[in-house]
Design a protein around this motif. Structure first.
Motif, PDB file in Angstrom:
ATOM      1  N   GLN A 171      -5.719  12.176  22.736  1.00 41.45           N
ATOM      2  CA  GLN A 171      -6.386  13.465  22.898  1.00 41.45           C
ATOM      3  C   GLN A 171      -6.553  13.838  24.360  1.00 41.45           C
ATOM      4  OE1 GLN A 171      -6.915  15.346  20.131  1.00 41.45           O
ATOM      5  NE2 GLN A 171      -7.314  17.023  21.594  1.00 41.45           N
ATOM      6  N   VAL A 172      -6.961  12.892  25.187  1.00 37.92           N
ATOM      7  CA  VAL A 172      -7.152  13.203  26.604  1.00 37.92           C
ATOM      8  C   VAL A 172      -5.815  13.502  27.271  1.00 37.92           C
ATOM      9  CG1 VAL A 172      -7.071  10.800  27.414  1.00 37.92           C
ATOM     10  CG2 VAL A 172      -8.344  12.499  28.723  1.00 37.92           C
ATOM     11  N   ALA A 173      -4.752  12.815  26.861  1.00 37.92           N
ATOM     12  CA  ALA A 173      -3.424  13.104  27.405  1.00 37.92           C
ATOM     13  C   ALA A 173      -2.957  14.496  26.992  1.00 37.92           C
ATOM     14  CB  ALA A 173      -2.427  12.053  26.927  1.00 37.92           C
ATOM     15  N   LYS A 174      -3.223  14.842  25.752  1.00 39.21           N
ATOM     16  CA  LYS A 174      -2.850  16.166  25.254  1.00 39.21           C
ATOM     17  C   LYS A 174      -3.555  17.264  26.039  1.00 39.21           C
ATOM     18  CE  LYS A 174      -3.285  18.970  21.080  1.00 39.21           C
ATOM     19  NZ  LYS A 174      -3.754  19.004  19.685  1.00 39.21           N
ATOM     20  N   GLU A 175      -4.842  17.106  26.285  1.00 38.85           N
ATOM     21  CA  GLU A 175      -5.580  18.106  27.049  1.00 38.85           C
ATOM     22  C   GLU A 175      -5.119  18.142  28.500  1.00 38.85           C
ATOM     23  OE1 GLU A 175      -7.523  20.346  25.708  1.00 38.85           O
ATOM     24  OE2 GLU A 175      -7.104  19.413  23.756  1.00 38.85           O
ATOM     25  N   TRP A 176      -4.783  16.997  29.052  1.00 41.46           N
ATOM     26  CA  TRP A 176      -4.300  16.920  30.439  1.00 41.46           C
ATOM     27  C   TRP A 176      -2.996  17.709  30.595  1.00 41.46           C
ATOM     28  CZ3 TRP A 176      -0.157  15.430  33.347  1.00 41.46           C
ATOM     29  CH2 TRP A 176      -0.370  15.121  34.696  1.00 41.46           C
ATOM     30  N   VAL A 177      -2.060  17.494  29.671  1.00 40.90           N
ATOM     31  CA  VAL A 177      -0.780  18.206  29.730  1.00 40.90           C
ATOM     32  C   VAL A 177      -0.978  19.688  29.443  1.00 40.90           C
ATOM     33  CG1 VAL A 177       1.507  18.438  28.679  1.00 40.90           C
ATOM     34  CG2 VAL A 177       0.595  16.159  29.173  1.00 40.90           C
ATOM     35  N   LYS A 178      -1.796  19.994  28.454  1.00 45.04           N
ATOM     36  CA  LYS A 178      -2.037  21.384  28.057  1.00 45.04           C
ATOM     37  C   LYS A 178      -2.612  22.206  29.200  1.00 45.04           C
ATOM     38  CE  LYS A 178      -4.304  23.945  24.289  1.00 45.04           C
ATOM     39  NZ  LYS A 178      -5.162  23.784  23.073  1.00 45.04           N
ATOM     40  N   ALA A 179      -3.364  21.576  30.086  1.00 50.92           N
ATOM     41  CA  ALA A 179      -3.929  22.282  31.237  1.00 50.92           C
ATOM     42  C   ALA A 179      -2.874  22.624  32.274  1.00 50.92           C
ATOM     43  CB  ALA A 179      -5.023  21.428  31.879  1.00 50.92           C
TER      44      ALA A 179
END
Length: 229
Positions: free
Chosen positions: A69-77
């Motif tokens: 989840q944190v990786a997904k949010e990091w990339v999404k930003a």
């Protein structure tokens, strides 16, 4: 099996350098007028500039098992995530893994996958340095059967030990290692994309085994490691 090095053709090399270095923050291993090499954990990817065509591929990065989840949010930003049926992630129950996807300026379909068996983060915050390796690399060939026979010389067989099938993804590699060459023929739609698989040259260096290629004619070839498989 470790996919140690991957070499891919690309058209918009300048845009690729900006995207991977400035937007995502990858470390540059080598750079020049005609190529860019980036580090992804234990693997490297080299993008080689071509003047014709618009080559694109699918490849996957492993991320820590506890940081999906944190990786997904990091990339999404930093770049939009690809969606399929309004979903921006997928769970592979049989693999005990979750994945999300994005696209780079060359049209490559890039997957970030968190496998239950992958190493965890040890409490470190997620960054591009958290990527562990290239765990999947597409091998689109004109004849998947021919490709399967040739890859056996590097002791690469289909993950489930099934016969090679031309119109599906054949995961070539040991199931336990969870690193695969994805052997298929053109025309299959890539997940989270409207793009159909096409044949383009690719080189994959497999640590301790040898080097596998898809050549200009779309046939698979290999060079075995001198020490044997």
């Amino acid at each position: 099996m470790l996919i140690e090095k991957v070499m891919l053709d690309t058209r918009p090399l300048k845009d690729m350098k900006h995207f991977y270095e400035e937007v995502l923050g990858f470390k540059e291993r080598e750079s020049g007028e005609n190529q860019l090499t980036i580090e992804a954990g234990r693997s490297t990817i080299t993008f080689q500039k071509v003047e014709e065509g618009n080559p694109f591929y699918h490849f996957a990065f492993d991320i820590p098992a506890d940081q999906f989840q944190v990786a997904k949010e990091w990339v999404k930003a930093r770049t939009p995530l690809l969606k399929e049926e309004d979903q921006d992630e997928v769970a592979f129950e049989h693999l005990q893994a979750r994945a999300f996807y994005f696209q780079d300026p060359a049209g490559n379909i890039v997957e970030c996958i968190a496998r239950r068996t992958a190493p965890q983060s040890d409490g470190q915050p997620f960054s591009i340095e958290s990527l562990q390796k290239v765990s999947e690399m597409s091998f689109v060939a004109v004849d998947a059967g021919q490709g399967g026979e040739v890859l056996e010389r590097l002791n690469l067989i289909e993950r489930e030990k099934r016969p090679i099938r031309p119109h599906v993804l054949n995961f070539m590699g040991e199931k336990e290692d969870e690193s695969f060459l994805l052997l298929l023929e053109p025309g299959r739609k890539w997940l989270f994309s409207d793009q159909m698989a096409e044949v383009y040259p690719v080189t994959a260096v497999l640590k301790g085994r040898g080097t596998a290629y898809v050549g200009e004619g779309g046939l698979v070839s290999v060079e075995e490691w001198e020490g044997g498989v």
